[in-house]
Design an enzyme around this catalytic site. Structure first.
Site, PDB file in Angstrom:
ATOM      1  N   LYS A  44       0.822  -1.193   0.000  1.00  9.42           N
ATOM      2  CA  LYS A  44       0.000   0.000   0.000  1.00  9.42           C
ATOM      3  C   LYS A  44       0.865   1.255   0.000  1.00  9.42           C
ATOM      4  O   LYS A  44       0.395   2.353  -0.237  1.00  9.42           O
ATOM      5  CB  LYS A  44      -0.902   0.022   1.255  1.00  9.42           C
ATOM      6  CG  LYS A  44      -1.691  -1.260   1.435  1.00  9.42           C
ATOM      7  CD  LYS A  44      -2.537  -1.143   2.735  1.00  9.42           C
ATOM      8  CE  LYS A  44      -3.310  -2.391   3.020  1.00  9.42           C
ATOM      9  NZ  LYS A  44      -2.484  -3.494   3.573  1.00  9.42           N
ATOM     10  N   GLY A  45       2.164   1.067   0.300  1.00  4.56           N
ATOM     11  CA  GLY A  45       3.054   2.211   0.528  1.00  4.56           C
ATOM     12  C   GLY A  45       3.106   3.221  -0.597  1.00  4.56           C
ATOM     13  O   GLY A  45       3.242   4.421  -0.348  1.00  4.56           O
ATOM     14  N   ASP A 101       7.386   3.087  -2.937  1.00  8.03           N
ATOM     15  CA  ASP A 101       7.658   4.163  -1.979  1.00  8.03           C
ATOM     16  C   ASP A 101       9.139   4.226  -1.621  1.00  8.03           C
ATOM     17  O   ASP A 101       9.751   5.282  -1.664  1.00  8.03           O
ATOM     18  CB  ASP A 101       6.797   4.005  -0.714  1.00  8.03           C
ATOM     19  CG  ASP A 101       6.857   2.599  -0.114  1.00  8.03           C
ATOM     20  OD1 ASP A 101       7.557   1.714  -0.655  1.00  8.03           O
ATOM     21  OD2 ASP A 101       6.178   2.379   0.911  1.00  8.03           O
ATOM     22  N   ASP A 104      14.640  -0.450   0.097  1.00  2.00           N
ATOM     23  CA  ASP A 104      15.399  -0.604   1.339  1.00  2.00           C
ATOM     24  C   ASP A 104      16.453  -1.697   1.106  1.00  2.00           C
ATOM     25  O   ASP A 104      17.498  -1.435   0.530  1.00  2.00           O
ATOM     26  CB  ASP A 104      14.395  -0.941   2.445  1.00  2.00           C
ATOM     27  CG  ASP A 104      15.018  -1.037   3.824  1.00  2.00           C
ATOM     28  OD1 ASP A 104      15.985  -0.321   4.086  1.00  2.00           O
ATOM     29  OD2 ASP A 104      14.526  -1.824   4.658  1.00  2.00           O
ATOM     30  N   LYS A 132      17.064   4.026   0.217  1.00  4.85           N
ATOM     31  CA  LYS A 132      17.918   3.830   1.407  1.00  4.85           C
ATOM     32  C   LYS A 132      19.097   2.994   0.962  1.00  4.85           C
ATOM     33  O   LYS A 132      19.197   1.802   1.278  1.00  4.85           O
ATOM     34  CB  LYS A 132      17.139   3.033   2.456  1.00  4.85           C
ATOM     35  CG  LYS A 132      16.393   3.852   3.455  1.00  4.85           C
ATOM     36  CD  LYS A 132      16.004   2.951   4.609  1.00  4.85           C
ATOM     37  CE  LYS A 132      14.580   3.148   5.000  1.00  4.85           C
ATOM     38  NZ  LYS A 132      14.139   2.200   6.049  1.00  4.85           N
ATOM     39  N   PHE A 153      14.140   4.304   9.818  1.00  8.35           N
ATOM     40  CA  PHE A 153      12.796   3.863   9.479  1.00  8.35           C
ATOM     41  C   PHE A 153      11.890   5.081   9.429  1.00  8.35           C
ATOM     42  O   PHE A 153      11.724   5.784  10.414  1.00  8.35           O
ATOM     43  CB  PHE A 153      12.268   2.834  10.478  1.00  8.35           C
ATOM     44  CG  PHE A 153      11.028   2.147   9.985  1.00  8.35           C
ATOM     45  CD1 PHE A 153      11.117   1.070   9.115  1.00  8.35           C
ATOM     46  CD2 PHE A 153       9.775   2.610  10.358  1.00  8.35           C
ATOM     47  CE1 PHE A 153       9.974   0.451   8.631  1.00  8.35           C
ATOM     48  CE2 PHE A 153       8.624   1.995   9.881  1.00  8.35           C
ATOM     49  CZ  PHE A 153       8.725   0.916   9.016  1.00  8.35           C
ATOM     50  N   VAL A 154      11.329   5.346   8.259  1.00  8.28           N
ATOM     51  CA  VAL A 154      10.540   6.568   8.059  1.00  8.28           C
ATOM     52  C   VAL A 154       9.070   6.244   7.813  1.00  8.28           C
ATOM     53  O   VAL A 154       8.731   5.144   7.374  1.00  8.28           O
ATOM     54  CB  VAL A 154      11.091   7.399   6.877  1.00  8.28           C
ATOM     55  CG1 VAL A 154      12.500   7.898   7.176  1.00  8.28           C
ATOM     56  CG2 VAL A 154      11.066   6.600   5.579  1.00  8.28           C
ATOM     57  N   ASP A 160       4.135   3.462   6.306  1.00  8.77           N
ATOM     58  CA  ASP A 160       3.473   3.200   7.578  1.00  8.77           C
ATOM     59  C   ASP A 160       4.400   2.565   8.606  1.00  8.77           C
ATOM     60  O   ASP A 160       5.467   2.060   8.281  1.00  8.77           O
ATOM     61  CB  ASP A 160       2.325   2.218   7.364  1.00  8.77           C
ATOM     62  CG  ASP A 160       2.842   0.795   7.084  1.00  8.77           C
ATOM     63  OD1 ASP A 160       3.609   0.627   6.116  1.00  8.77           O
ATOM     64  OD2 ASP A 160       2.499  -0.126   7.854  1.00  8.77           O
ATOM     65  N   ARG A 166       0.318   6.659   7.504  1.00 10.03           N
ATOM     66  CA  ARG A 166       0.388   6.853   6.050  1.00 10.03           C
ATOM     67  C   ARG A 166      -0.123   8.221   5.628  1.00 10.03           C
ATOM     68  O   ARG A 166       0.254   8.748   4.588  1.00 10.03           O
ATOM     69  CB  ARG A 166      -0.454   5.797   5.319  1.00 10.03           C
ATOM     70  CG  ARG A 166       0.019   4.368   5.503  1.00 10.03           C
ATOM     71  CD  ARG A 166      -0.748   3.445   4.558  1.00 10.03           C
ATOM     72  NE  ARG A 166      -0.631   2.040   4.924  1.00 10.03           N
ATOM     73  CZ  ARG A 166       0.380   1.247   4.585  1.00 10.03           C
ATOM     74  NH1 ARG A 166       1.387   1.722   3.894  1.00 10.03           N
ATOM     75  NH2 ARG A 166       0.400  -0.021   4.956  1.00 10.03           N
TER      76      ARG A 166
HETATM   77  P1  IMP Z   1      12.826  -3.916   0.766  1.00  9.10           P
HETATM   78  O1  IMP Z   1      12.295  -5.206   0.196  1.00  9.10           O
HETATM   79  O2  IMP Z   1      13.637  -4.134   2.003  1.00  9.10           O
HETATM   80  O3  IMP Z   1      13.549  -3.068  -0.254  1.00  9.10           O
HETATM   81  O4  IMP Z   1      11.600  -3.120   1.313  1.00  9.10           O
HETATM   82  C1  IMP Z   1      10.673  -2.615   0.475  1.00  9.10           C
HETATM   83  C2  IMP Z   1       9.384  -2.289   1.194  1.00  9.10           C
HETATM   84  O5  IMP Z   1       9.503  -2.263   2.622  1.00  9.10           O
HETATM   85  C3  IMP Z   1       8.974  -0.904   0.807  1.00  9.10           C
HETATM   86  O6  IMP Z   1       8.223  -0.910  -0.373  1.00  9.10           O
HETATM   87  C4  IMP Z   1       8.184  -0.451   2.012  1.00  9.10           C
HETATM   88  O7  IMP Z   1       6.845  -0.825   1.865  1.00  9.10           O
HETATM   89  C5  IMP Z   1       8.810  -1.172   3.168  1.00  9.10           C
HETATM   90  N1  IMP Z   1       9.764  -0.260   3.880  1.00  9.10           N
HETATM   91  C6  IMP Z   1      11.109  -0.241   3.771  1.00  9.10           C
HETATM   92  N2  IMP Z   1      11.666   0.724   4.528  1.00  9.10           N
HETATM   93  C7  IMP Z   1      10.624   1.356   5.115  1.00  9.10           C
HETATM   94  C8  IMP Z   1      10.539   2.483   6.024  1.00  9.10           C
HETATM   95  O8  IMP Z   1      11.521   3.126   6.419  1.00  9.10           O
HETATM   96  N3  IMP Z   1       9.286   2.821   6.398  1.00  9.10           N
HETATM   97  C9  IMP Z   1       8.160   2.159   5.990  1.00  9.10           C
HETATM   98  N4  IMP Z   1       8.187   1.121   5.136  1.00  9.10           N
HETATM   99  C10 IMP Z   1       9.420   0.716   4.714  1.00  9.10           C
HETATM  100 MG    MG Z   2       6.169  -1.201  -0.256  1.00  9.20          MG
END
Ligand code: IMP
Ligand code: MG
Length: 180
Positions: A44-45, A101, A104, A132, A153-154, A160, A166
Site C-alpha cells: 500500500k506504501g 515508496d 530498502d 535507502k 525507518f521513516v 506506515d 500513512r
Molecule cells: P525492501 O524489500 O527491504 O527493499 O523493502 C521494500 C518495502 O519495505 C517498501 O516498499 C516499504 O513498503 C517497506 N519499507 C522499507 N523501509 C521502510 C521504512 O523506512 N518505512 C516504511 N516502510 C518501509
Molecule cells: Mg512497499
C-alpha cells in the site's frame, strides 16, 4: 493525542515532496512520450506517491497495482517476498514502470523485476520515491529516484508503521518510544 505528537523529525517537507514529484512526472512524460506506459504501484506504501505522480504526468498512461509482503508488520524485511495481489492485466509488449515508496534491502524490487521480466514487457523500469542505499542487499537499478535517505525507518506520505501514519503529508522519523 494526534499523529503529530509521535513525530521526532521531518526529513522531507510537503513542498519538497511536491517539487520532486513534479520533476519526476516531467521526466517520465518526456521519456515515455507516445508509449502509453503502464504504471504499477506497489500497495500500500506507494499509493499516495503514485496518486500524486500520475497527476504530474502529461501523456496517456495506464495504472495498475500489485501488493507484496515481506515485513509482516515490523521494521525489518524478512527477505522472503510474497505476492498478495497480482496485476489485473497482461503486460506483454507494454512499457512497464514499477512505482514504489522506498527501496530498502532491495529484496522486494529484485523479486518484482524478476517476476515481471518473465512476462515479456517491452520495457521495465523502476521509479522509487525514496532510496535507502546503505541498506541494500540486492542490486536494484533505479531509473527514477525521488530522494536518497539515511538508514532510518521513516513514515508518512504513504509509508506506515504498523499500518498507521500513512496520512502524514511529509516524510518523517517517529520518536523512539513509538517503535518500542
Ligand atoms: P525492501 O524489500 O527491504 O527493499 O523493502 C521494500 C518495502 O519495505 C517498501 O516498499 C516499504 O513498503 C517497506 N519499507 C522499507 N523501509 C521502510 C521504512 O523506512 N518505512 C516504511 N516502510 C518501509
Ligand atoms: Mg512497499
Amino acid at each position: 493525542m494526534g499523529l503529530l505528537d509521535d513525530v521526532a523529525e521531518v526529513l522531507i517537507r510537503e513542498d519538497e515532496l511536491r517539487a520532486r514529484v513534479a520533476d519526476l512526472g516531467r521526466q517520465i512524460s518526456k521519456d515515455y512520450d507516445s508509449k502509453t506506459p503502464l504504471l504499477v504501484g506497489i500497495l500500500k506504501g506507494a499509493a499516495v506517491f503514485l496518486s500524486d505522480l500520475i497527476r504530474q504526468i502529461t501523456i496517456p498512461c495506464l495504472m495498475d497495482f500489485m501488493a507484496t509482503s515481506s515485513y509482516e508488520g515490523g521494521t525489518e524485511s524478512s527477505g522472503i517476498v510474497r505476492i498478495l495481489k497480482d496485476l489485473d492485466q497482461t503486460i506483454e509488449g507494454r512499457h512497464v514502470l514499477i512505482v514504489d515508496d522506498v527501496i530498502d534491502t532491495g529484496y522486494t524490487m529484485d523479486y518484482l523485476l524478476e517476476t515481471l521480466k518473465a512476462r515479456y514487457p517491452a520495457s521495465l523500469r523502476v521509479c522509487a520515491l525514496l532510496d535507502k542505499i546503505s541498506r541494500r542487499r540486492r542490486h536494484v537499478p533505479i531509473d527514477y529516484r525521488g530522494f536518497e535517505i539515511p538508514d532510518k525507518f521513516v513514515v508518512g506520505y504513504g509509508l506506515d508503521y504498523g499500518g498507521i501514519y500513512r496520512n502524514l503529508p511529509f516524510i518523517c522519523v517517529l520518536k523512539p518510544e513509538v517503535y518500542a
